[in-house]
Write a protein that holds these residues in place. Structure first.
Motif, mmCIF file in Angstrom:
data_model
loop_
_atom_site.group_PDB
_atom_site.id
_atom_site.type_symbol
_atom_site.label_atom_id
_atom_site.label_comp_id
_atom_site.label_asym_id
_atom_site.label_seq_id
_atom_site.Cartn_x
_atom_site.Cartn_y
_atom_site.Cartn_z
ATOM 1 N N GLU A 299 -2.680 -6.944 12.844
ATOM 2 C CA GLU A 299 -3.970 -7.624 12.845
ATOM 3 C C GLU A 299 -4.449 -7.890 11.422
ATOM 4 O O GLU A 299 -4.951 -8.985 11.116
ATOM 5 N N GLN A 300 -4.301 -6.904 10.520
ATOM 6 C CA GLN A 300 -4.697 -7.099 9.130
ATOM 7 C C GLN A 300 -3.859 -8.186 8.463
ATOM 8 O O GLN A 300 -4.366 -8.955 7.653
ATOM 9 N N ARG A 301 -2.596 -8.236 8.827
ATOM 10 C CA ARG A 301 -1.712 -9.272 8.272
ATOM 11 C C ARG A 301 -2.167 -10.659 8.730
ATOM 12 O O ARG A 301 -2.206 -11.605 7.927
ATOM 13 N N ARG A 302 -2.531 -10.794 9.997
ATOM 14 C CA ARG A 302 -2.981 -12.091 10.517
ATOM 15 C C ARG A 302 -4.308 -12.508 9.902
ATOM 16 O O ARG A 302 -4.499 -13.679 9.553
ATOM 17 N N GLN A 303 -5.230 -11.574 9.776
ATOM 18 C CA GLN A 303 -6.573 -11.905 9.317
ATOM 19 C C GLN A 303 -6.645 -12.144 7.815
ATOM 20 O O GLN A 303 -7.329 -13.072 7.355
ATOM 21 N N ASN A 304 -5.966 -11.303 7.031
ATOM 22 C CA ASN A 304 -6.131 -11.336 5.575
ATOM 23 C C ASN A 304 -4.882 -11.771 4.819
ATOM 24 O O ASN A 304 -4.933 -11.936 3.597
ATOM 25 N N GLY A 305 -3.765 -11.907 5.523
ATOM 26 C CA GLY A 305 -2.545 -12.316 4.855
ATOM 27 C C GLY A 305 -1.961 -11.281 3.917
ATOM 28 O O GLY A 305 -1.198 -11.610 3.012
ATOM 29 N N VAL A 306 -2.322 -10.010 4.124
ATOM 30 C CA VAL A 306 -1.864 -8.946 3.230
ATOM 31 C C VAL A 306 -0.661 -8.221 3.834
ATOM 32 O O VAL A 306 -0.502 -8.154 5.057
ATOM 33 N N VAL A 307 0.170 -7.683 2.964
ATOM 34 C CA VAL A 307 1.295 -6.849 3.376
ATOM 35 C C VAL A 307 0.922 -5.374 3.248
ATOM 36 O O VAL A 307 1.344 -4.540 4.045
ATOM 37 N N TRP A 308 0.124 -5.087 2.228
ATOM 38 C CA TRP A 308 -0.326 -3.728 1.973
ATOM 39 C C TRP A 308 -1.850 -3.650 2.051
ATOM 40 O O TRP A 308 -2.545 -4.633 1.797
ATOM 41 N N VAL A 309 -2.336 -2.486 2.381
ATOM 42 C CA VAL A 309 -3.763 -2.162 2.270
ATOM 43 C C VAL A 309 -3.847 -0.968 1.327
ATOM 44 O O VAL A 309 -3.103 0.000 1.491
ATOM 45 N N ARG A 310 -4.717 -1.039 0.347
ATOM 46 C CA ARG A 310 -4.786 0.050 -0.628
ATOM 47 C C ARG A 310 -6.220 0.465 -0.882
ATOM 48 O O ARG A 310 -7.156 -0.329 -0.709
ATOM 49 N N ASP A 311 -6.383 1.706 -1.298
ATOM 50 C CA ASP A 311 -7.689 2.188 -1.726
ATOM 51 C C ASP A 311 -7.514 2.986 -3.001
ATOM 52 O O ASP A 311 -6.574 3.748 -3.161
ATOM 53 N N ARG A 312 -8.430 2.753 -3.910
ATOM 54 C CA ARG A 312 -8.352 3.387 -5.227
ATOM 55 C C ARG A 312 -8.712 4.860 -5.128
ATOM 56 O O ARG A 312 -9.650 5.244 -4.420
ATOM 57 N N ARG A 313 -7.965 5.693 -5.862
ATOM 58 C CA ARG A 313 -8.202 7.136 -5.857
ATOM 59 C C ARG A 313 -8.848 7.607 -7.159
ATOM 60 O O ARG A 313 -9.997 8.013 -7.172
ATOM 61 N N ARG A 314 -8.102 7.578 -8.263
ATOM 62 C CA ARG A 314 -8.681 8.087 -9.506
ATOM 63 C C ARG A 314 -7.934 7.519 -10.708
ATOM 64 O O ARG A 314 -6.833 6.978 -10.581
ATOM 65 N N VAL A 315 -8.559 7.659 -11.877
ATOM 66 C CA VAL A 315 -7.935 7.249 -13.134
ATOM 67 C C VAL A 315 -6.998 8.363 -13.588
ATOM 68 O O VAL A 315 -7.423 9.510 -13.768
ATOM 69 N N ILE A 316 -5.731 8.034 -13.756
ATOM 70 C CA ILE A 316 -4.736 9.023 -14.182
ATOM 71 C C ILE A 316 -4.719 9.135 -15.698
ATOM 72 O O ILE A 316 -4.693 10.239 -16.264
ATOM 73 N N VAL A 317 -4.722 7.999 -16.372
ATOM 74 C CA VAL A 317 -4.782 7.955 -17.836
ATOM 75 C C VAL A 317 -5.935 7.036 -18.205
ATOM 76 O O VAL A 317 -5.947 5.858 -17.832
ATOM 77 N N GLY A 318 -6.914 7.573 -18.911
ATOM 78 C CA GLY A 318 -8.043 6.761 -19.320
ATOM 79 C C GLY A 318 -7.665 5.730 -20.350
ATOM 80 O O GLY A 318 -6.511 5.678 -20.822
ATOM 81 N N ALA A 319 -8.618 4.884 -20.727
ATOM 82 C CA ALA A 319 -8.353 3.798 -21.667
ATOM 83 C C ALA A 319 -7.688 4.337 -22.927
ATOM 84 O O ALA A 319 -8.218 5.237 -23.598
ATOM 85 N N ALA A 320 -6.514 3.792 -23.229
ATOM 86 C CA ALA A 320 -5.746 4.246 -24.388
ATOM 87 C C ALA A 320 -5.478 3.061 -25.298
ATOM 88 O O ALA A 320 -5.304 1.925 -24.832
ATOM 89 N N GLU A 321 -5.456 3.322 -26.602
ATOM 90 C CA GLU A 321 -5.183 2.295 -27.602
ATOM 91 C C GLU A 321 -4.160 2.808 -28.584
ATOM 92 O O GLU A 321 -3.861 4.013 -28.633
ATOM 93 N N LEU A 322 -3.611 1.908 -29.384
ATOM 94 C CA LEU A 322 -2.684 2.323 -30.411
ATOM 95 C C LEU A 322 -3.437 3.057 -31.522
ATOM 96 O O LEU A 322 -4.566 2.674 -31.879
ATOM 97 N N PRO A 323 -2.851 4.089 -32.098
ATOM 98 C CA PRO A 323 -3.535 4.814 -33.174
ATOM 99 C C PRO A 323 -3.654 3.945 -34.422
ATOM 100 O O PRO A 323 -2.904 3.013 -34.620
#
Length: 323
Positions: A299-323
């Motif tokens: 049903e989700q595939r027909r309605q939204n055209g998606v293959v996957w459904v996902r939900d965000r959990r948490r940030v594993i590595v915060g914003a990182a930049e080059l030193p």
């Protein structure tokens, strides 16, 4: 160098409970390292079918391999029956491996097994069938050579055989310097949830107010609308490593280096990905976020055209930049 392995099917029987209660394949098609184009359809099959898959897996890995040696009975039991038994065993192994090829992306593992299984179909008869009229018995040199090779392999394989029944069974291990007669086993337990680490980058200066864009990998799930591709027998090593990443207790050094290379817009690293959201321009920041992925229902595939459904959990590595 080609490695000869002794597979360890009991690692599944003695591993996760899901192999004993026949629920392992209820999760496997969704949570395997790298799904293929038909993995979702396989996942959506009825539960009774998944239980049948597990039973078929146990039969193909615990029972059928012993019948591959049936042609050896031809030395004492002339006739086609031993060859037929060995050939049927080879066909059964090929069929189960083809199912794995169709429903997943396990690199070259299934293909190597298929090639070996074909050797059980007809070929052994060239060596063990009854000799032609007037040729006498098997040549002495052939009996000596094959017996020596067989005895040597039994000696080399003895530690791996003992490992099958050890209390602390090793799943993947070598027992001699030549790496012959190794112990091999996979998926002793099946993960119930698919967690994916998504790498994001941005060109904005302020990471807290930035617009983040995702790096898309070739094989592992990312864009929820994209149907997984078939890559096997090619092995996408980076994508496989990304699957293992959420299963560890800490981030590996290679992942830290990957983020650093993305910050540098390293061309060789970007070539391992499906797309670069910044078209070769170095991002200002990168971060890693975990998501739970599930296959979309019909049903989700027909309605939204998606293959996957996902939900965000948490940030594993915060914003990182080059030193």
């Amino acid at each position: 160098m080609a490695h000869l392995n002794i597979a360890i099917p009991p690692v599944k029987i003695r591993g996760g409970r899901e192999w004993r209660d026949l629920t392992a394949l209820t999760y496997h098609h969704e949570t395997q390292p790298m799904p293929g184009p038909l993995s979702r359809q396989a996942h959506l099959l009825p539960r009774w079918f998944h239980k049948g898959e597990v039973l078929g897996n146990h039969f193909a890995q615990l029972v059928v391999p012993f019948f591959l040696f049936a042609p050896l009975l031809g030395l004492w039991m002339p006739g086609p029956v031993p060859l037929i038994i060995g050939g049927v065993a080879g066909v059964l192994i090929i069929v189960t491996q083809v199912w794995l090829v169709v429903t997943g992306n396990f690199a070259w593992l299934n293909w190597a097994t298929i090639v070996l299984a074909f050797s059980a179909i007809g070929v052994p008869g060239a060596f063990i069938r009854a000799p032609a009229e007037g040729s006498g018995t098997l040549p002495l040199y052939w009996i000596v050579i094959t017996s020596a090779v067989g005895i040597l392999y039994l000696v080399l394989g003895w530690p791996a055989l003992r490992n099958l029944f050890a209390h602390r069974q090793l799943m993947n291990a070598s027992f001699n310097r030549w790496q012959l007669a190794n112990a091999y086993g996979a998926f002793g337990t099946v993960t119930k949830e698919r967690m994916e680490i998504v790498i994001e980058g941005t060109l904005d200066e302020d990471p807290d107010a930035a617009t983040w864009r995702e790096y898309d990998f070739k094989g592992k799930p990312g864009d929820v609308h994209r149907v997984p591709r078939q890559f096997a027998p090619h092995h996408l090593r980076l994508d496989w490593l990304m699957w293992f990443l959420p299963l560890g207790r800490s981030l590996d050094d290679w992942f830290t280096m990957l983020l650093a290379r993305l910050l540098q817009a390293d061309a060789a690293t970007l070539a391992l990905l499906r797309s670069d959201p910044f078209a070769g321009q170095p991002p200002r920041w990168v971060r890693a976020v975990s998501y739970r992925y599930r296959f979309a229902t019909r049903e989700q595939r027909r309605q939204n055209g998606v293959v996957w459904v996902r939900d965000r959990r948490r940030v594993i590595v915060g914003a990182a930049e080059l030193p």
